[in-house]
Write a protein that holds these residues in place. Sequence first.
Motif, short mmCIF file in Angstrom:
data_model
loop_
_atom_site.label_atom_id
_atom_site.label_comp_id
_atom_site.label_asym_id
_atom_site.label_seq_id
_atom_site.Cartn_x
_atom_site.Cartn_y
_atom_site.Cartn_z
N SER A 165 104.76 3.74 45.35
CA SER A 165 104.71 4.14 43.95
C SER A 165 104.86 2.93 43.05
O SER A 165 105.35 1.87 43.46
CB SER A 165 105.82 5.16 43.65
OG SER A 165 105.69 6.29 44.48
N SER A 168 107.66 -0.10 43.02
CA SER A 168 108.38 -0.16 44.29
C SER A 168 108.31 -1.53 44.95
O SER A 168 109.02 -1.79 45.92
CB SER A 168 107.83 0.90 45.25
OG SER A 168 106.46 0.70 45.50
N ARG A 597 108.31 3.04 48.65
CA ARG A 597 108.66 4.40 48.21
C ARG A 597 107.42 5.16 47.79
O ARG A 597 106.62 4.70 46.98
CB ARG A 597 109.65 4.32 47.05
CG ARG A 597 110.11 5.69 46.54
CD ARG A 597 111.06 5.57 45.37
NE ARG A 597 110.39 5.02 44.19
CZ ARG A 597 110.59 3.79 43.73
NH1 ARG A 597 111.41 2.98 44.34
NH2 ARG A 597 109.95 3.37 42.64
N THR A 599 106.57 9.22 46.62
CA THR A 599 107.17 10.53 46.31
C THR A 599 106.16 11.67 46.37
O THR A 599 106.54 12.82 46.51
CB THR A 599 107.80 10.51 44.91
OG1 THR A 599 106.81 10.12 43.96
CG2 THR A 599 108.96 9.52 44.87
N HIS A 600 104.88 11.36 46.27
CA HIS A 600 103.88 12.42 46.25
C HIS A 600 103.56 12.87 47.67
O HIS A 600 103.31 12.06 48.56
CB HIS A 600 102.60 11.92 45.57
CG HIS A 600 101.70 13.01 45.10
ND1 HIS A 600 100.90 13.73 45.95
CD2 HIS A 600 101.49 13.53 43.85
CE1 HIS A 600 100.21 14.64 45.27
NE2 HIS A 600 100.55 14.52 43.99
N GLU A 601 103.58 14.17 47.88
CA GLU A 601 103.41 14.71 49.23
C GLU A 601 102.04 14.37 49.81
O GLU A 601 101.92 14.09 51.02
CB GLU A 601 103.59 16.23 49.20
CG GLU A 601 103.57 16.87 50.58
CD GLU A 601 103.86 18.36 50.54
OE1 GLU A 601 103.81 18.99 51.61
OE2 GLU A 601 104.13 18.88 49.44
N GLN A 604 102.12 10.92 51.26
CA GLN A 604 102.87 10.87 52.52
C GLN A 604 102.06 11.47 53.67
O GLN A 604 102.05 10.94 54.78
CB GLN A 604 104.19 11.62 52.36
CG GLN A 604 105.12 11.03 51.30
CD GLN A 604 106.32 11.91 51.04
OE1 GLN A 604 106.78 12.62 51.93
NE2 GLN A 604 106.84 11.88 49.82
N ASP A 620 109.46 10.27 56.80
CA ASP A 620 110.30 11.16 55.99
C ASP A 620 111.23 10.36 55.08
O ASP A 620 111.77 10.91 54.12
CB ASP A 620 111.13 12.08 56.89
CG ASP A 620 110.25 13.08 57.63
OD1 ASP A 620 109.15 13.38 57.12
OD2 ASP A 620 110.66 13.55 58.70
N PRO A 623 110.38 8.88 50.39
CA PRO A 623 110.80 9.18 49.00
C PRO A 623 112.08 8.48 48.58
O PRO A 623 112.32 8.30 47.38
CB PRO A 623 110.98 10.70 49.01
CG PRO A 623 110.19 11.18 50.18
CD PRO A 623 110.28 10.10 51.20
N GLY A 624 112.92 8.08 49.55
CA GLY A 624 114.22 7.52 49.19
C GLY A 624 114.36 6.02 49.37
O GLY A 624 115.46 5.48 49.22
#
Length: 687
Positions: A165, A168, A597, A599-601, A604, A620, A623-624
């Motif tokens: 993102s 990042s 990072r 965050t968008h599914e 991923q 997994d 996002p973090g």
Amino acid sequence: MSDVGVIGRVTSVQSTTLRVALDVGAKGFTKVGPDGLHTVGVVNSYVTVPAGAHRVVAIVTGVYISRQVERPGRGAFVSEDDQSAYELEAAVVGRFEGETFRSGLTGYPPLHAPVRSATPREVKSIFLPRDVPSLRIGTSAVAAEQDVYLDANLLLGHHCAVVGSTGSGKSCTVIGILDGLLDRPIPNGHIVIFDINGEYAQAFAPGTARGEATRTVVLGPHLGAREGLFLPHWFMNNEESLALFRASEGVQAPVLQRSIADARAVSASTQPDVTRLQAIQSAMSVVEQLYGDGKNSESPTDRQLGAMREVASDRARLVGPCQDQWAAMLTLIDQARTDAALSTGTAWSLLTAAQKTVISELFVQMRSLISQAFGALGIGSAEIAPDFDAPVFYDLQQLCDFFLPNRVKIEQAHDYKVASYVATLQMRLSRLLADGRYDFMTRVEEHADPLGSYLRLLMGVDPTRGEGDSDWPAAETYSMQTMLHGDGPSVTIFDLSLVASDVLENVTSLLGRIIFEFAVRSDPRAEHPMLLVLEEAHRFIPSRRDPSTTGSRSTAVFERVAKEGRKFGLSLLLASQRPSELSETVVAQCGTVIAHRLTHEADQNLLRHATALSSRALLDQLPGLAQQHALVTGVSTGVPVAVRIRDIADPPKSNDPKFIQTWSDEARLDNLPAHIDSVVTTWQGAS
């Protein structure tokens, strides 16, 4: 086998996933081993398990705690800790054959097999490729003292994608990779960067370590041949030309193709003939307009015929492909002037009907000879040039003013509606030529060895050949930049931040194709490998899933590079904040993925499909992830690894704006009017 260093036992084996019951309690996730104290059960750490003749290596992806069933006979007072069981889950990523780490599996561990934490020596063996060139990408997120290295040949040979993102750390990671390459002596290295946001010139500026270590040339952001960022329109092939001019397939495309073939056929030696034939045509049009003059037409007609005779006489004396036609025109003009007996001394006299008849018959024969002359020059034939895609110079203004109208006249003999069909194409071409934003493509003057000069520029070689009087358009800009940089690998930065969005695809697809064709045509193959860096790659290589999306030509070019470039020594390094908008074909061809990072599914999920099965559980964490942290998977690293990317000096100009700090500075208000004036002046000047 000794139980020294054992942290648990295997309780489940499923495909590439192991589940381990830990021999530790809540009082401390540490274990004493032969190499010292080990942290146990930390996500992204590594464990080893014996499996036949080898030891399987797995990366911890999860840690669990569960309540044990209290066994009868135990004391009444049992603590919560004593009733708990600790487990971890790990993804198998490779094996040790003796002391050498290998990726992939040859066997699985049995149930109850002892599990150990990987020792520092084993971790180092995993992260540092042996006997191959490597680059340092950063340090392990779990063991900060352990550097993480990537196999440089596998990284470059199988392409690499850096995703994450905005904010990042993608751009810094790209620079980190380049720094890792620059750590090695690579004087014959060649790096080309497509910079859509104008970030990288700062990172390679004169006076910086990179500027001193490389031969950097920045083309742009200002557009124009003298400014350095230019791309001659005659480099375009058939498909690219049709796309730029938006020619429809029915009539416009064939007419445009043949018109460009006519324009390319005009060489330096035949250009004088073409120019003078055009002058003869213009003179005939002027005379025909005089037919309707109600005051004075005889004397002006005689002057026009005299000028035509002078042109024909000059060309008839010169040996050339259409010398016979010029000689015939000279004879016809002399005979017509005699037959018409035009008066040269009488003012305000009109042409008689007999004179008009003689002149009209002359013009019919002249136009036939002009058509024959164009045919002798290779212009106006029914066949397209044998190599239409050859990057041979032609004048776009001349295409608009002469070659396209001339081709329309020829085609009208077969279909009288051709002119109406092509009218919109002619209008678009005229508008393109009138729009100054495109001058860096449409108004590039002819110069010596244009393609060779451009390729030398791309490869970091002097495009002027060291000649002080070179007519290469950006010679002065190139000379000024090269004076400020040192030796080392070549870095050519295309700052595309000011390129109009509606022509950006034409620019990137053309540049990409030129680079790829140069690599394909090079013999011996891969003699001079090149790394092509695409910042904001989703703008260059958009997904084709949406039929209405733009970028299909650019996507096709870079998909071919992704699929075939490796064998020709052409590597891609992509950076994108929206991998789901990238071509899936290109993402699938990237042997190494460095994921920050996300965050968008959808982003991923794309990576899950594009990465190895053993790496998917790690995603997994995306996002973090903190800034400057990333997950690295693929062929260039022995195992999937969580990395803190190396610190870099002189980063790209991609830092986040400090809103509150800037808004709090009242003094900036005084400079705002001048700032607006400066932007407007540059903006209007560029337009």
